[in-house]
Design an enzyme around this catalytic site. Structure first.
Site, PDB file in Angstrom:
ATOM      1  N   HIS A   1      19.229  83.639  42.986  1.00 25.43           N
ATOM      2  CA  HIS A   1      20.553  83.826  43.789  1.00 25.43           C
ATOM      3  C   HIS A   1      20.620  85.607  44.191  1.00 25.43           C
ATOM      4  CE1 HIS A   1      22.027  79.585  44.465  1.00 25.43           C
ATOM      5  NE2 HIS A   1      21.387  79.673  43.386  1.00 25.43           N
TER       6      HIS A   1
ATOM      7  N   CYS B   1      17.270  79.574  46.417  1.00 25.10           N
ATOM      8  CA  CYS B   1      17.453  78.532  45.590  1.00 25.10           C
ATOM      9  C   CYS B   1      16.890  77.177  46.251  1.00 25.10           C
ATOM     10  CB  CYS B   1      18.570  78.435  44.856  1.00 25.10           C
ATOM     11  SG  CYS B   1      18.784  77.590  43.346  1.00 25.10           S
TER      12      CYS B   1
ATOM     13  N   GLU C   1      22.448  87.039  46.294  1.00 22.44           N
ATOM     14  CA  GLU C   1      23.700  87.321  46.775  1.00 22.44           C
ATOM     15  C   GLU C   1      24.888  87.808  45.760  1.00 22.44           C
ATOM     16  OE1 GLU C   1      23.799  82.631  46.315  1.00 22.44           O
ATOM     17  OE2 GLU C   1      22.540  84.357  46.678  1.00 22.44           O
TER      18      GLU C   1
END
Length: 579
Positions: free
Chosen positions: A535, A404, A537
């Protein structure tokens, strides 16, 4: 539907989320379908505008919901996909009730905390608990409800009262309560008085614990367990010892050893739920797979050092999903993870003047790391330090991943260092500078006046561009044509600069469905230099690590090609459980 409520006493941040997730995971090992709800007793509508330093990470869901970090734990442990409605906040439930009052749904009645707000909470729980959350598309069998905060606080009072009523509404055999309490060790002695007081307070509010999960820095002695059982009016088998372990992935096995699931099985009459033999076998395989995978934490392995250059390093929970994605990747690569926490401001030239020790320590961590990671964030603080870290990784061929803000930082650094535009920056940080220097710009469709819920949020597709067969990140994703990942941003790479950047070697291998918005950048002649606007994750699982993070750890360990070729895949084959 069976409901298991997890509440907490003495202090907040005691580990309710991990215990709730672990309990749900053990329920899944029985073959049951499990969902989860988190109650957060704060007035915010969601976690989107809260500082990570105050409340930890904001976790983003597929539907764009900005929620408490515990929903990330639920998704990782249970292998489910939750919705924004699975996170109940005081602000959200009050808004719901007030909107109904304005519509006239209460027919002129005086709207009160009891019964109107408490009924709304119960109705919300019953409705959301039935939403399918896994790949079966079927209604769950069990709902784990975590009550955030500490029982007894004024903020949680309406939710405690709602749950008190709810236990009678659904019936005793469908409702169980696990209370998490602290057992401190003072001068070598395990103290039970805080737990006794917490249970007394809980009972005074009309809730009786079925199990007491005791958090302690060490294993509880038998006399301590017996004392808690006696003074809290429960049997010794209802007192669970949840001591510190070297990984939270061991907590389900710790609970299993103490027969927690056996007690809940009998208490909730789980044998009344009809399961197929296939579902039961699936549960047994899940337990076996979990034991095998988490066992990697206990093995002695080579260490891989990742320098995490961030803005919120004082509170590690600010980057919880990033940490978990790195852990998942290190387990797959069979490496011991060593995260070096680097405060970005300590890398900046000003730090050399104000605090030479921190400056040299920060640069030592960056320069000796096997890989460098710049995660997401907002605001100008620390960005110049991040730019310097990105430059170090690019020029010294150190594996690098930007997420990001990290993608925007990598682009700014490249524009300054390679294109020679020294004044390049982001419109987020310096909106008043000459527009030709804006490498990062505000997305035109975003509302500039409203903060909450106004970003580009949730699961969105990214398409790999033509002539990107060489791309390492594309290979890690399995040479697919598109991927779906979760987003949370207001700014994007300036579309007017893309051609010039690509002509000089910074390739945007992934873009959105319009072909204009940049999603993934990659350097061609570099061991691993990747950055994503999304993102990754947020969707990482224990047995299925996020591909960009897996690539970073693998490249840092010198085994990227082996990982791409599948040499580090589980011997048992594919991940059937999506966790």
């Amino acid at each position: 539907m069976k409901y298991v409520v997890v509440s907490g006493g003495v202090i907040s941040g005691i580990g309710k989320g991990v215990l709730a997730s672990s309990t749900g995971m053990l329920m899944k090992t029985l073959g049951l379908k499990v969902t989860s709800i988190k109650i957060d007793p704060y007035m915010n509508i969601d976690a989107g505008t809260m500082s990570p330093l105050e409340h930890g990470e904001c976790f983003v869901l597929d539907d764009g919901g900005e929620t408490d970090l515990d929903l990330g734990n639920y998704e990782r442990y249970l292998g489910v996909t939750l919705t924004k409605d699975h996170n109940i906040t005081t602000g959200k439930i009050y808004s719901h009730v007030i909107a109904k009052e304005r519509k006239g749904d209460y027919l002129g009645k005086t709207v009160q905390i009891v019964p109107h707000l408490t009924n709304a909470i119960q109705d919300w729980i019953e409705r959301v608990a039935k939403i399918p959350v896994d790949d079966t598309g079927m209604e769950p069998d069990v709902c784990i409800i975590e009550l955030g905060g500490t029982v007894g606080d004024i903020e949680s009072a309406p939710f405690v009262e709602a749950l008190r009523q709810f236990q009678f509404k659904v019936g005793k055999e469908n409702f169980a309560l696990i209370h998490v309490s602290l057992v401190p060790v003072i001068h070598g002695e395990q103290k039970t008085k805080p737990t006794q007081a917490a249970i007394k307070g809980l009972r005074s509010l009309g809730l009786v614990p079925d199990m007491i999960a005791c958090r302690c820095s060490e294993t509880l002695d038998k006399p301590t367990i017996d004392k808690i059982a006696m003074f809290c009016h429960v049997g010794p088998e209802q007192v669970v010892n949840v001591h510190d372990v070297n990984s939270t992935y061991h907590v389900p096995l710790l609970l299993l050893e103490q027969k927690m699931i056996d007690y809940l099985h009998a208490r909730l009459k789980l044998d009344e739920i009809s399961l197929t033999e296939e579902e039961k076998q699936r549960g047994l395989e899940l337990l076996s797979k979990w034991k095998a995978t988490t066992g990697n934490f206990d093995e002695s392995m080579e260490t891989v050092k990742i320098a995490l250059v961030g803005k919120y390093t004082n509170l590690k929970d600010s980057y919880l999903s990033v940490i978990k994605a790195l852990e998942h990747s290190s387990m797959k690569c069979r490496r011991k993870l060593d995260i070096k926490w680097v405060e970005a401001t300590d890398l900046e030239p000003e730090a050399q003047e104000s605090n030479k020790t921190k400056f040299h320590e920060a640069w030592n961590m960056v320069s000796t790391a096997d890989g460098i990671l710049i995660p997401g964030g907002f605001g100008v603080r620390g960005t110049e330090g991040m730019v310097l870290a990105a430059r170090w990784a690019r020029e010294n061929h150190i594996p690098f991943l930007g997420v990001c803000l990290g993608l925007q930082i990598a682009t700014i650094e490249f524009t300054r260092s390679v294109l020679g535009r020294k004044d390049s920056h982001s419109a987020e940080f310096y909106p008043d500078i000459d527009e030709k220097n804006h490498v990062v710009v505000f997305m035109p469709e975003i509302d500039k006046e409203t903060m909450g819920g106004s970003m580009r949020l949730g699961l969105r597709p990214t398409f790999f561009q033509n002539e990107t067969e060489w791309s390492q990140i594309k290979k890690l994703y399995g040479d697919v044509s598109e991927v779906h990942e979760r987003h949370r941003h207001r700014y994007e790479i300036n579309p007017k600069m893309v051609d010039e950047l690509e002509n000089n070697g910074l390739i945007f291998v992934g873009k959105d469905d319009t072909g204009k918005r940049c999603e993934i950048l990659e350097l061609k002649n570099h061991p691993y230099y990747i950055a994503t606007q999304y993102h990754p994750e947020y969707t990482s699982k224990v047995l299925d690590p996020s591909k960009p993070f897996l690539g970073l750890v693998a490249a840092s360990a010198g085994i990227l090609q082996d990982v791409i070729e599948g040499k580090y895949d589980l011997e048992a084959g594919e991940n059937k459980f999506n966790f």
